[in-house]
Design a protein around this motif. Structure first.
Motif, PDB file in Angstrom:
ATOM      1  N   UNK A  84       0.831  -1.197   0.000  1.00  0.00           N
ATOM      2  CA  UNK A  84       0.000   0.000   0.000  1.00  0.00           C
ATOM      3  C   UNK A  84       0.869   1.252   0.000  1.00  0.00           C
ATOM      4  N   UNK A  85       1.897   1.275   0.838  1.00  0.00           N
ATOM      5  CA  UNK A  85       2.796   2.435   0.882  1.00  0.00           C
ATOM      6  C   UNK A  85       3.527   2.616  -0.441  1.00  0.00           C
ATOM      7  N   UNK A  86       3.909   1.515  -1.067  1.00  0.00           N
ATOM      8  CA  UNK A  86       4.576   1.600  -2.368  1.00  0.00           C
ATOM      9  C   UNK A  86       3.628   2.156  -3.427  1.00  0.00           C
ATOM     10  N   UNK A  87       2.377   1.757  -3.387  1.00  0.00           N
ATOM     11  CA  UNK A  87       1.391   2.312  -4.327  1.00  0.00           C
ATOM     12  C   UNK A  87       1.237   3.814  -4.091  1.00  0.00           C
ATOM     13  N   UNK A  88       1.204   4.213  -2.840  1.00  0.00           N
ATOM     14  CA  UNK A  88       1.082   5.630  -2.483  1.00  0.00           C
ATOM     15  C   UNK A  88       2.281   6.422  -2.997  1.00  0.00           C
ATOM     16  N   UNK A  89       3.465   5.884  -2.820  1.00  0.00           N
ATOM     17  CA  UNK A  89       4.671   6.580  -3.284  1.00  0.00           C
ATOM     18  C   UNK A  89       4.732   6.617  -4.814  1.00  0.00           C
ATOM     19  N   UNK A 104      -0.778   6.791 -16.347  1.00  0.00           N
ATOM     20  CA  UNK A 104      -1.193   5.575 -17.054  1.00  0.00           C
ATOM     21  C   UNK A 104      -2.351   4.846 -16.356  1.00  0.00           C
ATOM     22  N   UNK A 105      -3.225   4.255 -17.164  1.00  0.00           N
ATOM     23  CA  UNK A 105      -4.352   3.491 -16.630  1.00  0.00           C
ATOM     24  C   UNK A 105      -3.894   2.358 -15.722  1.00  0.00           C
ATOM     25  N   UNK A 106      -2.809   1.685 -16.104  1.00  0.00           N
ATOM     26  CA  UNK A 106      -2.343   0.547 -15.290  1.00  0.00           C
ATOM     27  C   UNK A 106      -1.874   0.999 -13.913  1.00  0.00           C
ATOM     28  N   UNK A 107      -1.289   2.187 -13.827  1.00  0.00           N
ATOM     29  CA  UNK A 107      -0.906   2.713 -12.509  1.00  0.00           C
ATOM     30  C   UNK A 107      -2.159   3.026 -11.705  1.00  0.00           C
ATOM     31  N   UNK A 108      -3.113   3.676 -12.322  1.00  0.00           N
ATOM     32  CA  UNK A 108      -4.364   3.980 -11.626  1.00  0.00           C
ATOM     33  C   UNK A 108      -4.992   2.694 -11.080  1.00  0.00           C
ATOM     34  N   UNK A 109      -5.036   1.652 -11.896  1.00  0.00           N
ATOM     35  CA  UNK A 109      -5.632   0.381 -11.458  1.00  0.00           C
ATOM     36  C   UNK A 109      -4.855  -0.236 -10.300  1.00  0.00           C
ATOM     37  N   UNK A 110      -3.525  -0.200 -10.378  1.00  0.00           N
ATOM     38  CA  UNK A 110      -2.700  -0.743  -9.287  1.00  0.00           C
ATOM     39  C   UNK A 110      -2.951   0.002  -7.982  1.00  0.00           C
ATOM     40  N   UNK A 111      -3.019   1.313  -8.073  1.00  0.00           N
ATOM     41  CA  UNK A 111      -3.247   2.121  -6.875  1.00  0.00           C
ATOM     42  C   UNK A 111      -4.654   1.889  -6.334  1.00  0.00           C
ATOM     43  N   UNK A 112      -5.626   1.777  -7.219  1.00  0.00           N
ATOM     44  CA  UNK A 112      -7.020   1.537  -6.781  1.00  0.00           C
ATOM     45  C   UNK A 112      -7.173   0.190  -6.089  1.00  0.00           C
ATOM     46  N   UNK A 113      -6.307  -0.761  -6.387  1.00  0.00           N
ATOM     47  CA  UNK A 113      -6.347  -2.045  -5.682  1.00  0.00           C
ATOM     48  C   UNK A 113      -5.924  -1.880  -4.221  1.00  0.00           C
ATOM     49  N   UNK A 114      -5.200  -0.825  -3.921  1.00  0.00           N
ATOM     50  CA  UNK A 114      -4.693  -0.589  -2.574  1.00  0.00           C
ATOM     51  C   UNK A 114      -5.482   0.465  -1.795  1.00  0.00           C
ATOM     52  N   UNK A 124      -4.334  12.501  -3.536  1.00  0.00           N
ATOM     53  CA  UNK A 124      -4.072  13.372  -4.685  1.00  0.00           C
ATOM     54  C   UNK A 124      -4.086  14.841  -4.282  1.00  0.00           C
ATOM     55  N   UNK A 125      -5.015  15.226  -3.417  1.00  0.00           N
ATOM     56  CA  UNK A 125      -5.017  16.602  -2.915  1.00  0.00           C
ATOM     57  C   UNK A 125      -3.733  16.896  -2.138  1.00  0.00           C
TER      58      UNK A 125
END
Length: 159
Positions: A84-89, A104-114, A124-125
């Motif tokens: 989760x922290x890695x996705x945040x970073x 990228x869409x794939x980054x968005x999807x990876x982050x949304x999984x976390x 994001x804010x």
């Protein structure tokens, strides 16, 4: 380094409102937990010495482990961060270094999984906010450590 301009004195109302925005974000329990890592990483990327100094001290005061602070710059290779922290970073870096193609869409999807939608919006804010502070700090050459007493950062014992 010599400060070029004190933007708080030059534009007190805007600075106060922007500060309130930051305080609102840092009062969020989710952001309070990971916010120091986010603000430190964005500040490293942007080369804002004032903010790197400030966020290391804030993190130490908040109880962050010192080794993790050293590892923020190499978070991809470090075993000290959760998925989760890695996705945040990774999200922090993507929003700080916006490419011409966007995020990228794939980054968005990876982050949304976390992260939940609210967590992602709040994160994001926070990234938007720190990038603005970094730009002010770099543009006007805010001197690292110059506001430690004002912000209570002298408590970190790192001066």
């Amino acid at each position: 380094m010599t400060q070029r301009l004190n933007y708080y004195q030059a534009s007190p109302e805007a600075a106060r409102k922007y500060g309130e925005f930051s305080q609102l974000l840092h009062a969020n329990p989710f952001l309070a937990e990971i916010g120091h890592l986010v603000t430190l990483r964005a500040s490293q990327i942007n080369g804002c010495a004032f903010c790197v100094d400030m966020h290391v001290k804030e993190a130490k005061i908040a109880g962050e482990r010192e080794l993790r602070l050293h590892h923020v710059a190499v978070w991809r290779e470090s075993p000290l961060f959760t998925a989760k922290e890695k996705a945040i970073l990774e999200w922090t870096e993507a929003l700080t270094r916006l490419s011409p193609e966007g995020v990228p869409d794939e980054l968005f999807q990876r982050v949304r999984e976390q992260l939940s939608e609210k967590e992602l919006a709040d994160l994001s804010f926070l990234v938007v906010g720190i990038n603005g502070w970094n730009r002010l700090g770099v543009a006007f050459r805010s001197v690292p450590g110059s506001s430690d007493a004002l912000f209570g950062l002298d408590k970190a014992g790192l001066s």
